[in-house]
Design a protein around this motif. Structure first.
Motif, PDB file in Angstrom:
ATOM      1  N   GLY A 159      12.922 -47.077  19.821  1.00  0.00           N
ATOM      2  CA  GLY A 159      13.805 -45.935  19.603  1.00  0.00           C
ATOM      3  C   GLY A 159      13.245 -44.921  18.624  1.00  0.00           C
ATOM      4  N   GLU A 160      11.973 -45.039  18.300  1.00  0.00           N
ATOM      5  CA  GLU A 160      11.371 -44.128  17.334  1.00  0.00           C
ATOM      6  C   GLU A 160      11.313 -42.692  17.867  1.00  0.00           C
ATOM      7  OE1 GLU A 160       8.369 -47.195  14.973  1.00  0.00           O
ATOM      8  OE2 GLU A 160       7.543 -45.760  16.386  1.00  0.00           O
ATOM      9  N   THR A 161      11.355 -41.754  16.927  1.00  0.00           N
ATOM     10  CA  THR A 161      11.292 -40.327  17.264  1.00  0.00           C
ATOM     11  C   THR A 161       9.839 -39.878  17.355  1.00  0.00           C
ATOM     12  OG1 THR A 161      13.378 -39.947  16.118  1.00  0.00           O
ATOM     13  CG2 THR A 161      11.980 -38.029  16.491  1.00  0.00           C
ATOM     14  N   PHE A 162       9.560 -38.987  18.306  1.00  0.00           N
ATOM     15  CA  PHE A 162       8.219 -38.413  18.400  1.00  0.00           C
ATOM     16  C   PHE A 162       8.323 -36.919  18.685  1.00  0.00           C
ATOM     17  CE2 PHE A 162       9.425 -40.402  22.368  1.00  0.00           C
ATOM     18  CZ  PHE A 162       9.055 -39.531  23.376  1.00  0.00           C
ATOM     19  N   ASP A 163       7.244 -36.191  18.419  1.00  0.00           N
ATOM     20  CA  ASP A 163       7.289 -34.735  18.504  1.00  0.00           C
ATOM     21  C   ASP A 163       6.784 -34.233  19.854  1.00  0.00           C
ATOM     22  OD1 ASP A 163       4.497 -34.922  18.365  1.00  0.00           O
ATOM     23  OD2 ASP A 163       4.387 -34.182  16.306  1.00  0.00           O
ATOM     24  N   ALA A 164       6.788 -32.899  20.012  1.00  0.00           N
ATOM     25  CA  ALA A 164       6.419 -32.298  21.285  1.00  0.00           C
ATOM     26  C   ALA A 164       4.958 -32.541  21.630  1.00  0.00           C
ATOM     27  CB  ALA A 164       6.711 -30.799  21.253  1.00  0.00           C
ATOM     28  N   ALA A 165       4.091 -32.509  20.630  1.00  0.00           N
ATOM     29  CA  ALA A 165       2.672 -32.755  20.915  1.00  0.00           C
ATOM     30  C   ALA A 165       2.469 -34.156  21.485  1.00  0.00           C
ATOM     31  CB  ALA A 165       1.850 -32.565  19.639  1.00  0.00           C
ATOM     32  N   ARG A 166       3.166 -35.135  20.908  1.00  0.00           N
ATOM     33  CA  ARG A 166       3.068 -36.497  21.405  1.00  0.00           C
ATOM     34  C   ARG A 166       3.705 -36.611  22.786  1.00  0.00           C
ATOM     35  NH1 ARG A 166       0.297 -40.997  22.169  1.00  0.00           N
ATOM     36  NH2 ARG A 166       1.546 -42.911  21.980  1.00  0.00           N
TER      37      ARG A 166
END
Length: 255
Positions: A159-166
């Motif tokens: 459930g971790e958050t990741f950014d647009a680049a990822r």
């Protein structure tokens, strides 16, 4: 009654805007119904060549409306969301997601269902289902096939958050853009689509989504039932209450 979804057609592009910022554009029964109507209208409009799906507020879509899940039964809501995802996939026009905010849970399924997805550098993404006691059942139909398998396992399980680049790196979105450049990127995509023939575009989309459509036809019913069963479980109801009350769920407190 104020509309939760706005629909405007200009220069052969239908722009559909989720406009329910008070609940982070959650997939309430009303929003799903209005979004379904706007998509169906765009699909039937011969003057529309592309659909841009965007939002107001800081969240593109927070997923299921958990305020409607407190009663335990989410069968009808889950079925409606599955139908919505299938509609995006089946629509005879390319659907482009324009994301400038957070995307969570069921919102991830919408992004995954779109043919092209562009997010700015301020966007963030998370599959949060396991944190409240459910699983990304129905949205797996539109996300597992586009993401790298190890990335899918990573973000589904944690459930971790990741950014647009990822998100672009693992295949969930098409492109990550600077905040001041996202409209130019979306405009480039819509202009390119308008250069194609309606028949060529529609048939190419059918070709690209063939495996996905077969998977939805084969698995949607079972995954809908799984999602509804988990939402009704005691553990998920505790997870939902904890989320709404902004406290840790019992299992985390016990750990």
């Amino acid at each position: 009654m104020t509309q939760l979804v706005r629909h405007v057609v200009r220069d052969q592009v239908a722009t559909i805007t989720l406009d329910s910022p008070h609940n982070r554009n959650a997939l309430s029964s009303r929003l799903v119904a209005e979004l379904t109507e706007a998509l169906e209208s765009s699909g039937a409009d011969a003057d529309v060549r592309a659909v841009v799906l965007t939002h107001t507020g800081r969240t593109f879509c927070a997923g299921a409306d958990l305020s409607e899940a407190g009663g335990g039964s989410m069968t009808a809501a889950t079925q409606a969301i599955v139908s919505l995802l299938g509609l995006i996939v089946e629509l005879p026009k390319p659907v482009i997601a324009r994301v400038t905010g957070h995307v969570r849970a069921g919102g991830m399924g919408i992004v995954g269902a779109c043919d092209i997805a562009v997010a700015d550098e301020g966007a963030s993404f998370a599959f949060t289902e396991a944190r409240i006691g459910v699983t990304p059942a129905i949205i797996s139909l539109c996300t597992l096939d586009v993401m790298e398998p190890r990335a899918g396992a990573h973000y589904y399980l944690t459930g971790e958050t990741f950014d647009a680049a990822r998100a672009a790196q693992i295949g969930l979105i098409t492109s990550a853009a600077p905040a001041d450049g996202i409209d130019a990127v979306v405009a480039r995509f819509t202009a390119a689509v308008r250069e194609t023939s309606p028949q060529g575009s529609a048939e190419t989309k059918k070709l690209l989504t063939a495996d996905r459509r077969r998977r939805i036809a084969a698995d949607a019913s079972d995954l809908t039932a799984l999602s509804a069963r988990l939402f009704a479980s005691e553990e998920a109801q505790e997870g939902i209450r904890a989320f709404m009350e902004r406290r840790p769920p019992r299992w985390r407190a016990a750990g």
